[in-house]
Design a protein around this motif. Structure first.
Motif, PDB file in Angstrom:
ATOM      1  N   GLY A  67       0.793  -1.229   0.000  1.00 45.39           N
ATOM      2  CA  GLY A  67       0.000   0.000   0.000  1.00 45.39           C
ATOM      3  C   GLY A  67       0.824   1.275   0.000  1.00 45.39           C
ATOM      4  N   LEU A 104      -1.113   3.545 -10.610  1.00 46.94           N
ATOM      5  CA  LEU A 104      -0.905   3.447  -9.156  1.00 46.94           C
ATOM      6  C   LEU A 104      -0.355   4.745  -8.573  1.00 46.94           C
ATOM      7  N   GLN A 107      -2.890   7.610  -8.337  1.00 48.61           N
ATOM      8  CA  GLN A 107      -3.759   7.530  -7.157  1.00 48.61           C
ATOM      9  C   GLN A 107      -3.206   8.355  -5.995  1.00 48.61           C
ATOM     10  N   ARG A 122      -5.225   1.310   0.685  1.00 50.56           N
ATOM     11  CA  ARG A 122      -4.551   0.913  -0.561  1.00 50.56           C
ATOM     12  C   ARG A 122      -4.100  -0.546  -0.509  1.00 50.56           C
ATOM     13  N   ASP A 125      -7.161  -2.722  -1.072  1.00 50.11           N
ATOM     14  CA  ASP A 125      -7.557  -2.661  -2.476  1.00 50.11           C
ATOM     15  C   ASP A 125      -6.591  -3.478  -3.332  1.00 50.11           C
TER      16      ASP A 125
END
Length: 146
Positions: A67, A104, A107, A122, A125
């Protein structure tokens, strides 16, 4: 957990996540892609990082997990250093046109701060995405069948 120190694995896992986020539209030049820690490995003692992650144990818990990791071009990663979050976002996670070539990493630009809660979200997810794309977890339709 700590995925960063498993040789070669973090970059390939992050590339797979990035490809899923971009719905397969991403193009990669593998020779120049590196893994960057958003929460730095060695933050300055007077930084916002130490405010958000006050103990060494807390920093250790989050620094190398999925994450907290993003993709950058090698050239950018060598410049990223231990800057505070806002400066790191502006200088290293954006390209000239204001975005990153990696989904990525883009984000990260949407976050106003980088706290344990953000990294945990994160991480969850990422694990769900990996489970789906690698067919590790049964889908909802498979769970109901049988």
């Amino acid at each position: 957990g700590n995925i960063y120190h498993i040789r070669y694995v973090p970059r390939y896992v992050l590339l797979r996540l990035d490809a899923d986020l971009s719905e397969g539209a991403a193009y990669y030049d593998y020779a120049v892609i590196s893994v960057e820690h958003v929460l730095p490995q060695s933050p300055n003692v007077d930084s916002v990082w130490v405010q958000w992650f006050p103990t060494p144990e807390e920093r250790d818990k989050y620094t190398h997990c999925l994450g907290n990791l993003v993709l950058l071009s090698h050239r950018k990663n060598s410049q990223a250093r231990n800057y505070d979050f806002d400066r790191k976002k502006e200088r290293y996670f954006k390209s000239r046109d204001g975005i990153s070539r990696f989904a990525l990493t883009t984000q990260v630009l949407q976050e106003s701060e980088w706290t344990p809660g953000v990294i945990e979200r994160r991480q969850e997810d990422a694990m769900q995405r990996l489970g789906r794309v690698w067919n590790i977890y049964p889908s909802e339709t498979e769970e109901g069948a049988g």
